[in-house]
Scaffold this active site. Structure first.
Site, short mmCIF file in Angstrom:
data_model
loop_
_atom_site.label_atom_id
_atom_site.label_comp_id
_atom_site.label_asym_id
_atom_site.label_seq_id
_atom_site.Cartn_x
_atom_site.Cartn_y
_atom_site.Cartn_z
N GLU A 54 -19.85 -2.92 6.43
CA GLU A 54 -19.58 -4.35 6.53
C GLU A 54 -18.09 -4.56 6.68
OE1 GLU A 54 -21.17 -6.02 3.00
OE2 GLU A 54 -19.85 -4.90 1.66
N SER A 92 -12.69 -2.55 -8.14
CA SER A 92 -12.02 -2.55 -6.85
C SER A 92 -12.63 -1.45 -5.99
CB SER A 92 -10.52 -2.34 -7.06
OG SER A 92 -9.85 -2.57 -5.85
N ASP A 94 0.83 -1.21 0.00
CA ASP A 94 0.00 0.00 0.00
C ASP A 94 0.86 1.26 0.00
OD1 ASP A 94 -2.19 -1.61 0.03
OD2 ASP A 94 -2.82 -1.15 2.08
N LYS A 115 -14.39 -5.88 5.92
CA LYS A 115 -13.60 -6.15 4.71
C LYS A 115 -12.84 -7.45 4.93
CE LYS A 115 -10.27 -4.21 1.54
NZ LYS A 115 -9.42 -5.41 1.61
#
EC number: 6.5.1.2
Length: 711
Positions: A133, A103, A58, A135
């Site tokens: 929700e 994505s 990342d 991941k």
């Protein structure tokens, strides 16, 4: 690497510089990052064997995105920032998705999440409800159903084309071969693409790796790799032999079905037989999103699968359509990423630690690395068998996890980076502290122990440190260094000498003396603390004795029933075992402890020094909670966990750590765990702190009147 790690938030100042011409340094850095990221994507999507952590990937991707924002000429269609996944050649048949699998853009801070929500609500024309929700950190999958029958399953691939893994997916028990109409949603769509995540349960990961190591095969570094590697097997029987699970979280192409909200679609998918999560929530605004994010940041390890964040979606489908998408991600959804808890680092060595009960535990000596807000240089490996199960060698690059205050743990090796000089760990045969031969306490034990329990310096130091803790005598100034100082100066032979310490003895240790030779304030404070500690409750004395398996709960049960150390000593194993909260294992451990002569000598010395060895005789008070089982979860303002348990037990109630149909009440404080959710599922009455006080003051009938029953 995360599958949605590409669309980063780019500062406005960089967008303003969009016309800048890239210099040679920028071009060179862009080329290097693109090459490295492409290699990492290949290892992640195709080989299922990444060599860097998600966090490191990342970070590189954000740097590349920032470069392209500053110098748009560098951005090309094949840049890693523009690809959804991995468009790489594999052994599986390529198959096109009817609708592109996009994505998600990421938010790494509250500010980035708020900025996204502000854009959404501005473009939507006002506040919108959000669906939150978890991941799931697994493998993205696309299931195609035609007239309710599963015809194809494919991986994400590059978003347009994935790999056909239908045969393997059919072997997963969670995946229905045919959808079943329901009364609420009787019409099954003619065409339906279901999007979801295949994951490997955390609970089964260690066993899988152990089996692979036994077969001489490379272990997986983490559960996500295990899921991907298990699904992409050429032999579906291998996939079927592994406990893969599915959770669905959306849809792609559809014909004959038009849900009005994301939450409605989840309800329909569940009634048709597809496994949706039971942890999603619809909230009215950003404050609700923040609350959901904070809750699972604190409880992410209560979940059966790994998660690395929260996905936030605009709930109304019509507004989703108005907001649209970029070339690779919807504008109506975002992934809030939690700080990384897993990183890669090098295993420099494996050493062993000797604990207070003699257990010898191997631990990893690591190249220091920053994870979860702190620098980690050591991590637990539990026991020699666990080292073997994990398949780690000294010299390996390993994946480590640190979750909050939990001790850092080695998950597994990155086998692809294993150096030729890597070597196996050999458990020592003698205690590293006293030289005594090591052995299991009894045949079949996984742990090995140093049997020199009384005199081993490591064990004695740990026992003294333990008895000074808050759960025992609570001796404030007797920390680890203080315990070591008493031993180094040979002031005590064992913990039995502790309560007869005097100023002359403490003056023999530099730790308790000032530079001018006078007695230090810590010595004076220690003697004061010891005087106070003599009056501690009986259960704390029992905890301080370091009897195996006897923690605060068992100690309180023993103290409440027998009311003196002498009575416990005289009780038989069967009598001990019959005490509620004790049981056979603890009973056997208590009998074994009192059978050792020097243990009894410690009790004698403490008693002669004035340590309280019995509860004061008191009239039996009312027991309004007799037969009532209570679970406490979360943080209470007016009670510590121990105080809440004592309040329940002193009124005859029973405190347990798990919720069942036999649970009478669940007391819920701030930041409760999954126990609150289980209570709702079982329709167990739930009390807040005010209701808990009603239970204590007025009994169960009054408490039921103020309790809430959810579900």
């Amino acid at each position: 690497m995360s599958e949605d790690a590409i669309g980063q938030q780019v500062p406005a100042a960089q967008e303003a510089a969009a016309g800048a011409e890239p210099n040679s340094a920028a071009r060179e850095r862009h080329a290097t990052l693109s090459r490295e990221l492409t290699e990492h994507q290949y290892r992640y999507y195709v080989l299922d064997a990444p060599t860097i952590s998600d966090a490191a990937f990342d970070e590189q991707l954000r740097e590349l995105a920032a470069l392209e924002a500053e110098f748009p000429a560098l951005r090309t269609p094949d840049s890693p920032t523009q690809r959804v996944g991995g468009a790489f050649s594999t052994d599986f048949t390529p198959v096109a998705h009817a609708e592109r699998m996009m994505s998600l853009d990421n938010a790494f801070s509250d500010e980035e999440l708020a900025a996204w929500a502000e854009r959404v609500e501005r473009d939507a024309g006002g506040p919108v409800p959000y669906l939150c929700e978890l991941k799931v950190d697994g493998l993205a999958i696309n299931l195609t159903y035609e007239r309710g029958r599963l015809v194809r399953a494919a991986t994400r691939g590059d978003g347009r084309t994935g790999e056909d893994v239908t045969a393997n997916v059919r072997s997963i028990q969670d995946v229905p071969g045919e959808l079943t109409p329901s009364a609420e949603f009787p019409e099954i769509p003619d065409l339906l693409e279901v999007r979801g995540e295949i994951y490997f349960p955390v609970a089964g990961f260690a066993d899988l790796n152990a089996g692979l190591v036994e077969q001489g095969r490379a272990p997986f570094a983490n559960p996500r790799n295990a899921a991907a590697g298990s699904l992409r097997q050429k032999d579906p029987r291998i996939t079927a032999s592994r406990p893969l699970r599915l959770v669905v979280h959306g849809f792609g192409a559809r014909r004959g079905w038009a849900p009005s909200t994301q939450s409605e679609s989840y309800a329909a998918l569940r009634t048709w037989g597809l496994p949706t999560s039971d942890r999603w929530r619809v909230v009215p605004g950003l404050a609700g999103v923040a609350e959901y994010v904070a809750h699972y940041a604190a409880h992410r390890h209560d979940v059966e699968h790994e998660i690395d964040g929260v996905v936030v979606k605009v709930d109304p489908v019509a507004i989703q359509g108005r907001l649209g998408s970029t070339s690779r991600a919807p504008r109506w959804a975002i992934a809030f990423k939690y700080p990384p808890e897993e990183v890669n680092t090098r295993l420099l060595d494996i050493d062993v630690n000797v604990g207070r009960t003699g257990r010898v535990t191997p631990f990893a000596v690591l190249e220091p690395v920053r994870v979860a807000g702190s620098t980690v240089a050591l991590a637990t490996l539990h026991n020699a068998r666990e080292v073997e199960r994990k398949g780690v060698l000294i010299g390996d690059t390993v994946v480590i996890r640190k979750a909050g205050d939990v001790i850092p743990e080695v998950l597994g090796p990155v086998v692809e980076l294993r150096p030729p000089e890597a070597r196996s760990f050999v458990m020592p045969s003698r205690c590293p502290c006293c030289g005594t031969p090591l052995a299991p306490a009894k045949e079949g034990d996984i742990d090995i122990r140093c049997p020199n329990t009384r005199s081993c310096p490591a064990q004695l130091r740990e026992r003294v440190f333990h008895l000074a803790g808050r759960g025992a005598f609570d001796i404030e100034v007797l920390g680890y260094k203080g315990a070591a100082a008493l031993l180094d100066a040979e002031i005590i032979t064992d913990e039995g000498d502790l309560f007869t310490l005097d100023t002359a003895q403490l003056a023999r240790s530099p730790f308790f003396v000032n530079k001018d030779g006078s007695l230090g304030s810590n010595a004076v404070k220690l003697l004061e603390n010891l005087t106070v500690a003599k009056e501690r409750e009986l259960w704390r004395v029992l905890v301080a004795l370091s009897i195996r398996h006897v923690g605060p709960t068992a100690a309180q049960a023993l103290a409440r029933h027998f009311r003196s150390v002498e009575a416990i000593d005289q009780a038989g194993e069967e009598e001990l075992s019959a005490v509620d909260g004790v049981g056979p294992t603890i009973a056997a451990s208590v009998r074994e402890w009192f059978a050792v002569a020097w243990h009894r000598e410690v009790v004698r010395k403490w008693a002669e020094a004035g340590v309280r060895m019995a509860e004061e005789a008191v009239a039996q008070g009312p027991r309004p909670l007799e037969g009532v089982t209570v679970v406490v979860t979360g943080t209470l303002a007016g009670y510590s966990r121990d105080q809440a348990a004592e309040a329940i037990q002193s009124r005859g109630g029973k405190v347990t750590g798990s919720v069942s149909k036999k649970t009478a009440f669940v007391v819920v404080g701030d930041n409760p765990g999954t126990k609150a959710e289980k209570a709702a599922g079982l329709k167990v009455p739930v009390l807040d702190e005010e209701g808990f006080q009603v239970l204590l003051d007025a009994g169960p009938e009054a408490a039921r009147a103020v309790a809430r029953v959810e579900g």
